[in-house]
Design a protein around this motif. Structure first.
Motif, mmCIF file in Angstrom:
data_model
loop_
_atom_site.group_PDB
_atom_site.id
_atom_site.type_symbol
_atom_site.label_atom_id
_atom_site.label_comp_id
_atom_site.label_asym_id
_atom_site.label_seq_id
_atom_site.Cartn_x
_atom_site.Cartn_y
_atom_site.Cartn_z
ATOM 1 N N MET A 1 0.832 -1.190 0.000
ATOM 2 C CA MET A 1 0.000 0.000 0.000
ATOM 3 C C MET A 1 0.878 1.255 0.000
ATOM 4 O O MET A 1 2.068 1.160 0.247
ATOM 5 C CB MET A 1 -0.905 0.023 1.231
ATOM 6 N N THR A 2 0.289 2.384 -0.264
ATOM 7 C CA THR A 2 1.033 3.622 -0.166
ATOM 8 C C THR A 2 1.523 3.789 1.261
ATOM 9 O O THR A 2 1.039 3.135 2.175
ATOM 10 C CB THR A 2 0.150 4.810 -0.571
ATOM 11 N N ALA A 3 2.447 4.699 1.472
ATOM 12 C CA ALA A 3 3.139 4.790 2.755
ATOM 13 C C ALA A 3 2.192 4.978 3.928
ATOM 14 O O ALA A 3 2.498 4.593 5.048
ATOM 15 C CB ALA A 3 4.140 5.927 2.702
ATOM 16 N N SER A 4 1.019 5.604 3.699
ATOM 17 C CA SER A 4 0.136 5.907 4.819
ATOM 18 C C SER A 4 -0.802 4.761 5.172
ATOM 19 O O SER A 4 -1.504 4.851 6.161
ATOM 20 C CB SER A 4 -0.689 7.155 4.493
ATOM 21 N N TYR A 5 -0.835 3.702 4.367
ATOM 22 C CA TYR A 5 -1.754 2.601 4.622
ATOM 23 C C TYR A 5 -1.041 1.412 5.228
ATOM 24 O O TYR A 5 -0.017 0.954 4.723
ATOM 25 C CB TYR A 5 -2.473 2.187 3.340
ATOM 26 N N ARG A 6 -1.620 0.931 6.334
ATOM 27 C CA ARG A 6 -0.992 -0.175 7.047
ATOM 28 C C ARG A 6 -1.961 -1.316 7.356
ATOM 29 O O ARG A 6 -1.542 -2.356 7.856
ATOM 30 C CB ARG A 6 -0.396 0.332 8.381
ATOM 31 N N GLY A 7 -3.264 -1.131 7.077
ATOM 32 C CA GLY A 7 -4.248 -2.147 7.429
ATOM 33 C C GLY A 7 -5.259 -2.381 6.325
ATOM 34 O O GLY A 7 -5.676 -1.437 5.649
ATOM 35 N N LEU A 8 -5.652 -3.633 6.150
ATOM 36 C CA LEU A 8 -6.656 -4.019 5.165
ATOM 37 C C LEU A 8 -7.742 -4.813 5.874
ATOM 38 O O LEU A 8 -7.465 -5.863 6.477
ATOM 39 C CB LEU A 8 -6.023 -4.867 4.065
ATOM 40 N N LEU A 9 -8.972 -4.306 5.842
ATOM 41 C CA LEU A 9 -10.118 -4.953 6.466
ATOM 42 C C LEU A 9 -10.982 -5.539 5.364
ATOM 43 O O LEU A 9 -11.347 -4.845 4.420
ATOM 44 C CB LEU A 9 -10.938 -3.945 7.279
ATOM 45 N N LEU A 10 -11.335 -6.815 5.487
ATOM 46 C CA LEU A 10 -12.065 -7.513 4.433
ATOM 47 C C LEU A 10 -13.333 -8.159 4.975
ATOM 48 O O LEU A 10 -13.303 -8.880 5.977
ATOM 49 C CB LEU A 10 -11.186 -8.593 3.799
ATOM 50 N N ASP A 11 -14.428 -7.918 4.290
ATOM 51 C CA ASP A 11 -15.669 -8.647 4.545
ATOM 52 C C ASP A 11 -15.490 -10.086 4.070
ATOM 53 O O ASP A 11 -14.628 -10.383 3.228
ATOM 54 C CB ASP A 11 -16.805 -7.943 3.798
ATOM 55 N N SER B 1 -6.919 -6.111 -8.322
ATOM 56 C CA SER B 1 -5.958 -5.220 -8.966
ATOM 57 C C SER B 1 -5.824 -3.919 -8.196
ATOM 58 O O SER B 1 -4.707 -3.399 -8.004
ATOM 59 C CB SER B 1 -6.403 -4.939 -10.405
ATOM 60 N N PHE B 2 -6.954 -3.387 -7.721
ATOM 61 C CA PHE B 2 -6.900 -2.158 -6.944
ATOM 62 C C PHE B 2 -6.142 -2.376 -5.642
ATOM 63 O O PHE B 2 -5.305 -1.549 -5.244
ATOM 64 C CB PHE B 2 -8.298 -1.641 -6.661
ATOM 65 N N LEU B 3 -6.415 -3.472 -4.957
ATOM 66 C CA LEU B 3 -5.704 -3.752 -3.710
ATOM 67 C C LEU B 3 -4.210 -3.899 -3.960
ATOM 68 O O LEU B 3 -3.384 -3.412 -3.178
ATOM 69 C CB LEU B 3 -6.273 -5.009 -3.052
ATOM 70 N N ASP B 4 -3.844 -4.561 -5.053
ATOM 71 C CA ASP B 4 -2.427 -4.698 -5.384
ATOM 72 C C ASP B 4 -1.777 -3.341 -5.624
ATOM 73 O O ASP B 4 -0.601 -3.135 -5.307
ATOM 74 C CB ASP B 4 -2.261 -5.569 -6.634
ATOM 75 N N ALA C 1 -5.095 -10.594 -0.686
ATOM 76 C CA ALA C 1 -4.927 -10.467 0.765
ATOM 77 C C ALA C 1 -3.611 -11.079 1.220
ATOM 78 O O ALA C 1 -2.909 -10.513 2.069
ATOM 79 C CB ALA C 1 -6.099 -11.123 1.483
ATOM 80 N N LYS C 2 -3.262 -12.208 0.639
ATOM 81 C CA LYS C 2 -1.993 -12.842 0.989
ATOM 82 C C LYS C 2 -0.811 -11.970 0.575
ATOM 83 O O LYS C 2 0.177 -11.847 1.313
ATOM 84 C CB LYS C 2 -1.893 -14.216 0.315
ATOM 85 N N ARG C 3 -0.911 -11.352 -0.603
ATOM 86 C CA ARG C 3 0.175 -10.483 -1.068
ATOM 87 C C ARG C 3 0.313 -9.263 -0.163
ATOM 88 O O ARG C 3 1.433 -8.831 0.155
ATOM 89 C CB ARG C 3 -0.070 -10.067 -2.520
ATOM 90 N N ALA C 4 -0.824 -8.707 0.251
ATOM 91 C CA ALA C 4 -0.775 -7.561 1.152
ATOM 92 C C ALA C 4 -0.107 -7.929 2.471
ATOM 93 O O ALA C 4 0.756 -7.198 2.975
ATOM 94 C CB ALA C 4 -2.188 -7.032 1.396
ATOM 95 N N THR D 1 5.985 -1.369 -2.874
ATOM 96 C CA THR D 1 6.944 -2.202 -3.600
ATOM 97 C C THR D 1 7.966 -2.813 -2.670
ATOM 98 O O THR D 1 8.524 -3.881 -2.951
ATOM 99 C CB THR D 1 7.664 -1.377 -4.680
ATOM 100 N N GLU D 2 8.204 -2.154 -1.537
ATOM 101 C CA GLU D 2 9.122 -2.691 -0.529
ATOM 102 C C GLU D 2 8.322 -3.083 0.707
ATOM 103 O O GLU D 2 7.436 -2.319 1.137
ATOM 104 C CB GLU D 2 10.180 -1.664 -0.134
ATOM 105 N N PRO D 3 8.556 -4.272 1.282
ATOM 106 C CA PRO D 3 7.817 -4.667 2.494
ATOM 107 C C PRO D 3 7.957 -3.638 3.596
ATOM 108 O O PRO D 3 9.000 -2.984 3.746
ATOM 109 C CB PRO D 3 8.479 -5.996 2.886
ATOM 110 N N ILE D 4 6.883 -3.474 4.373
ATOM 111 C CA ILE D 4 6.897 -2.536 5.491
ATOM 112 C C ILE D 4 7.791 -3.073 6.598
ATOM 113 O O ILE D 4 7.708 -4.241 6.945
ATOM 114 C CB ILE D 4 5.464 -2.303 6.021
#
Length: 209
Positions: free
Chosen positions: A1-11, A198-201, A98-101, A206-209
């Motif tokens: 994710m962009t630098a400011s995003y650190r969490g992904l919540l999924l239904d 594709s949007f989530l990707d 989700a796994k890639r994130a 590009t570099e792991p957090i």
């Protein structure tokens, strides 16, 4: 994710899985029900609405749901939730995203209104349970359900992240507004899992957090 995003919540249903409506239609065919009968039992019949609402917040058991919905439909209630969800499969594109994130260092959480967890756990049955996520927020365990803003607040607490650092994906538009109130970026998932994945990707760094 962009630098400011650190969490992904999924239904769960309809996001991490194939479409709920297609699953329900398949269930109607397998049980010999009239088209629309299952949806009517869940969405229009007062007893069906009441028991589903109670199930979601832990005030009714899955077996209560089985009995009430089975009675409305006039079918055997035995293990009914398992049968009702039999055609709901993991959505491979979203699961892979989700796994890639998560591999990139993003915290990934399940945020779902409950189908009940016992005697049948549909999340674990599809490999989408505690080992898959950094946090699991299921309404039955929380005693509150979407779209109450409280359950989104609990998800942020579980991830130890502010809303502005998270993205939430749901197939129900009404569930997005409470997340937006908390500053969470939202994605309305429709019938195209490739577009959502594709949007989530595109949000993953590009570099792991």
């Amino acid at each position: 994710m962009t630098a400011s995003y650190r969490g992904l919540l999924l239904d769960f249903g309809g996001v991490l899985t194939t479409q709920m409506r297609l699953n329900g239609e398949a269930f109607e065919r397998s049980e010999g029900l009239a088209p629309g009968a299952y949806f009517s039992a869940l969405e229009s019949h007062p007893d069906g609405i009441a028991v589903y609402t109670a199930l979601e917040i832990g005030q009714a058991t899955q077996e209560d749901w089985n009995r009430v919905i089975g009675n409305i439909l006039g079918i055997d209630p035995t293990d009914l939730m398992r049968r009702a969800l039999a055609n709901l499969q993991p959505e491979p594109q979203i699961v892979a995203a989700a796994k890639r994130a998560r591999a990139a260092g993003i915290k990934v959480a399940l945020l779902s209104n409950s189908f009940g967890l016992a005697p049948y756990n549909p999340y674990a049955d599809r490999g989408l349970w505690t080992d898959f996520f950094d946090a699991v927020i299921v309404s039955e365990l929380e005693g509150v359900r979407k779209p109450s803003v409280e359950i989104y607040e609990r998800a942020l607490t579980a991830l130890d992240l502010p809303g502005a650092q998270c993205v939430y994906v749901d197939d129900v538009a009404a569930n997005l507004a409470p997340a937006q109130m908390l500053g969470i970026r939202t994605v309305h998932h429709t019938a195209d899992p490739f577009a959502t994945a594709s949007f989530l990707d595109s949000l993953v760094p590009t570099e792991p957090i």
